[in-house]
Scaffold this active site. Structure first.
Site, PDB file in Angstrom:
ATOM      1  N   ILE A   4      -8.947  21.698 -28.384  1.00 20.14           N
ATOM      2  CA  ILE A   4      -8.440  22.727 -29.676  1.00 20.14           C
ATOM      3  C   ILE A   4      -6.978  23.334 -29.278  1.00 20.14           C
ATOM      4  O   ILE A   4      -6.490  24.054 -30.025  1.00 20.14           O
ATOM      5  CB  ILE A   4      -9.623  23.943 -29.608  1.00 20.14           C
ATOM      6  CG1 ILE A   4      -9.749  24.460 -28.315  1.00 20.14           C
ATOM      7  CG2 ILE A   4     -10.933  23.299 -30.164  1.00 20.14           C
ATOM      8  CD1 ILE A   4     -10.543  25.850 -28.042  1.00 20.14           C
ATOM      9  N   ALA A  17      -1.596  22.182 -23.459  1.00 24.87           N
ATOM     10  CA  ALA A  17      -0.318  22.566 -22.936  1.00 24.87           C
ATOM     11  C   ALA A  17       0.015  21.790 -21.700  1.00 24.87           C
ATOM     12  O   ALA A  17      -0.617  20.842 -21.534  1.00 24.87           O
ATOM     13  CB  ALA A  17      -0.720  24.156 -22.091  1.00 24.87           C
ATOM     14  N   SER A  18       1.067  22.082 -20.946  1.00 17.59           N
ATOM     15  CA  SER A  18       1.704  21.015 -20.222  1.00 17.59           C
ATOM     16  C   SER A  18       0.720  21.023 -18.984  1.00 17.59           C
ATOM     17  O   SER A  18       0.653  19.941 -18.347  1.00 17.59           O
ATOM     18  CB  SER A  18       3.082  21.611 -19.796  1.00 17.59           C
ATOM     19  OG  SER A  18       2.876  22.952 -19.291  1.00 17.59           O
ATOM     20  N   LEU A  19       0.183  22.077 -18.313  1.00 10.49           N
ATOM     21  CA  LEU A  19      -0.646  21.919 -17.378  1.00 10.49           C
ATOM     22  C   LEU A  19      -2.180  21.771 -17.583  1.00 10.49           C
ATOM     23  O   LEU A  19      -3.092  21.278 -16.572  1.00 10.49           O
ATOM     24  CB  LEU A  19      -0.681  23.415 -16.495  1.00 10.49           C
ATOM     25  CG  LEU A  19       0.861  23.726 -15.934  1.00 10.49           C
ATOM     26  CD1 LEU A  19       0.451  25.067 -15.240  1.00 10.49           C
ATOM     27  CD2 LEU A  19       1.442  22.667 -15.263  1.00 10.49           C
ATOM     28  N   GLY A  20      -2.739  22.062 -18.926  1.00  8.63           N
ATOM     29  CA  GLY A  20      -4.266  21.796 -18.950  1.00  8.63           C
ATOM     30  C   GLY A  20      -4.356  21.860 -20.539  1.00  8.63           C
ATOM     31  O   GLY A  20      -3.390  21.894 -21.287  1.00  8.63           O
ATOM     32  N   ASP A  45      -0.314  36.966 -18.692  1.00  8.42           N
ATOM     33  CA  ASP A  45       0.318  36.091 -19.859  1.00  8.42           C
ATOM     34  C   ASP A  45      -0.306  36.550 -21.306  1.00  8.42           C
ATOM     35  O   ASP A  45      -0.797  35.856 -22.027  1.00  8.42           O
ATOM     36  CB  ASP A  45      -0.221  34.753 -19.647  1.00  8.42           C
ATOM     37  CG  ASP A  45       0.872  33.701 -20.260  1.00  8.42           C
ATOM     38  OD1 ASP A  45       1.749  33.974 -20.944  1.00  8.42           O
ATOM     39  OD2 ASP A  45       0.328  32.499 -20.328  1.00  8.42           O
TER      40      ASP A  45
END
Length: 616
Positions: free
Chosen positions: A126, A129-132, A282
């Site tokens: 859904i 992102a770059s890390l997960g 965040d």
């Protein structure tokens, strides 16, 4: 022993330097038009915006680690000028998801076979992102969200972190003392933050702690983690869908009071920072949703922070000073927290704070007054006076992004009023008054004691002076190395004079060709001394000129200039706050910008170009 991470870092380092070379070259030419000689160039706002766009695309091209770095930089006014922050605030961490087969391997290495652990599992993420990336599944009959770390991201991040650490000492040679301080802290903060974001066990622990702090709240909803289906690289929690907090049209159709929603969000962060000491760091719109009942749902606790009691006390003092419009109290709080240089011009900073308070209250500010203050700042503060110690960087991030969200919900939102009401309800105003009264009593007692102890000591000193036996030890502090520069100038001057005089004497009284060549050689040898002497007088401090940013004033200007475009949101009335539009993991680009998703190669680069959807 050279590790695989080191080899990858050595391989990527030339690529990173190559990508940043145009910006480095432009910056060097700004200082010296011909790199080593010549005057400085005037850099306009338009030039800075164009360079910021180049920096934005460079960060996107270099991959996940540098995207995260850009997001941190977008909240650091002590490192970058406001024009860069304005552009980087739109930086989005929206990348194509990793193939399901790779994510499946991570899940099974952590938890076991997917079919045995989960009742159902939707293999289409859904969000990516770059890390997960996040999937929806069913666990023990409960719908859950499953966050999976991107496969192989650890090695790339470690290599890029080494490159960043190698680069910082080089960058600090070209900036002022304030920026050097901030760059060092930035590198340490970024290393710590990105490792924390990749540690899902830590995120689960923080999630439980903050959830417990809001257990009795009827306005805040935080998902419950599922320990049985979580690990260092996989985090499972209850799935809580909602409406994105920045979707004002949808909120209006739901009948949600947006002013009350902004108040709830502001009070939640005041509680986390001033009372609990642990906070979600965040809060961009992609991590905040709203239920039909007007409750706020928090997502993604990978970026979180802690505030020690001393900083909590100073933040409270800051807000109380703001509520009382006590400019000296505001500046004292900033200095004590380490976010404002003690050497900053207090008169100029007082003018800045007065306008900032008016701006945060939503008052109209006359443009001539803004320009007057900016000119004062530029003429008196060469090095940026705001500095961010490591323990304050995330607090600033939270403050700036939260205000951006709140102003989006209610353009007339009064942060000072909400903060004052919260501090009053929680008893902080009374506690501060009692503490000040206690401090005053202590000072009075110490003064009374001094009336009896000082006269005998003063008499002893006068007796010593009368006997002409007084010795005074003087320690000269030279933090700016003024004496070193003076000594260098004297040395260069002497060497230049000796060289010039020697060459003149030999040339005038010499009678052979050898004497002529010798005088020429002396002149050539003296030229470097002339150059160094010239540089010692013309070399500037290399700092960034400070320009205060007034959030709503800037927003009104953008709205009038771009009637058909979104104007973004803003800076916060917190220590060192500046403009900030929400951005982050999986969030849509702000300011009407749309960027293509990018496919990463195995070395962190991208395989497709950029489509900004903008016209020059």
């Amino acid at each position: 022993m050279v590790t695989l991470v080191s080899l990858r870092a050595y391989r990527r380092f030339p690529l990173v330097i190559y990508r940043f070379l145009p910006l480095i070259w432009a910056f060097l030419r700004d200082r010296k038009r011909f790199i080593v000689v010549g005057g400085s160039r005037t850099v306009t706002r338009e030039m800075r915006l164009r360079r910021a766009e180049v920096l934005l695309d460079t960060l996107l091209t270099l991959g996940p680690t540098f995207i995260k770095l850009g997001q941190i930089l977008s909240t650091r006014p002590d490192v970058l000028p406001a024009s860069y922050i304005e552009v980087l605030s739109s930086l989005q961490d929206d990348v194509p998801p990793a193939p399901w087969a790779e994510s499946r391997r991570v899940i099974e290495e952590e938890l076991g076979p997917v079919e045995e652990v989960f009742d159902e599992f939707d293999t289409d993420p859904i969000s990516g992102a770059s890390l997960g990336q996040v999937y929806v599944a069913t666990y023990d009959g409960q719908e859950v969200a499953v966050k999976v770390r991107r496969p192989g991201i650890e090695e790339l991040v470690e290599a890029d972190l080494r490159i960043i650490k190698w680069s910082v000492p080089l960058l600090t040679r070209f900036v002022g003392q304030g920026q050097a301080f901030s760059l060092d802290n930035l590198a340490e903060e970024f290393d710590k933050t990105i490792h924390q974001e990749m540690n899902y066990t830590r995120e689960q622990r923080v999630l439980r702690e903050i959830r417990a702090n809001f257990e009795d709240s009827e306005r805040i909803v935080i998902p419950e983690p599922v320990a049985g289906a979580s690990g260092p690289r996989v985090l499972t929690m209850e799935y809580l869908p909602g409406t994105k907090i920045s979707d004002t049209a949808a909120l209006d159709s739901m009948g949600v009071d947006r002013t009350e929603l902004a108040t709830t969000l502001q009070r939640a962060y005041l509680q986390m920072i001033a009372e609990d000491g642990v906070f979600h760091a965040d809060p961009h719109p992609g991590n905040l949703s709203v239920t039909p009942d007007g409750q706020i749902i928090f997502y993604d606790f990978g970026m979180s922070g802690r505030v020690d009691p001393f900083i909590q006390e100073k933040i409270i003092d800051f807000y109380i000073a703001v509520a009382n419009q006590d400019i000296d109290g505001i500046l004292d709080s900033l200095v004590e927290m380490g976010t404002l240089s003690p050497e900053a011009d207090r008169k100029v900073m007082a003018d800045v704070m007065e306008l900032a308070i008016a701006d945060v209250r939503g008052e109209d500010i006359e443009q001539y007054r803004v320009q007057q203050v900016i000119e004062q700042v530029e003429s008196t503060i060469y090095d940026f006076p705001l500095r961010l110690p490591q323990n304050m960087a995330l607090v600033l991030r939270v403050a700036t992004v939260v205000e951006g969200v709140c102003v989006t919900l209610d353009p007339d939102f009064d942060f000072i009023e909400v903060a004052t009401e919260y501090l009053s309800e929680e008893g902080y105003l009374e506690d501060t008054a009692r503490r000040l009264a206690s401090d005053a009593a202590t000072q009075t007692r110490d003064t009374a004691r001094a009336l009896f102890t000082v006269p005998p000591k003063l008499e002893n000193v006068l007796d010593t002076v009368e006997r002409e036996d007084l010795a005074v030890n003087v320690t000269l502090e030279d933090d700016n190395h003024v004496l070193d520069r003076l000594a260098q100038r004297i040395a260069y001057s002497v060497l230049t004079a000796v060289g010039g005089l020697s060459a003149a004497i030999i040339y005038s009284f010499g009678s052979t060709t050898l004497d002529v060549y010798l005088s020429i050689g002396i002149v050539v040898a003296t030229l470097p001394m002339v150059f160094f002497l010239y540089r010692s007088f013309t070399k500037d401090k290399g700092g960034l000129r400070a320009q205060p940013q007034f959030t709503r004033q800037s927003m009104r200007e953008r709205q009038s200039a771009e009637a058909d475009e979104g104007s973004g949101a803003a800076g916060a009335m917190m220590p060192g706050a500046v403009d900030r539009a929400g951005g982050g993991d999986g969030d849509a680009a702000g300011d009407g910008q749309r960027r293509e998703r990018r496919d990463w190669d195995d070395d962190g680069g991208v395989a497709i170009g950029v489509d900004d959807g903008r016209t020059e």
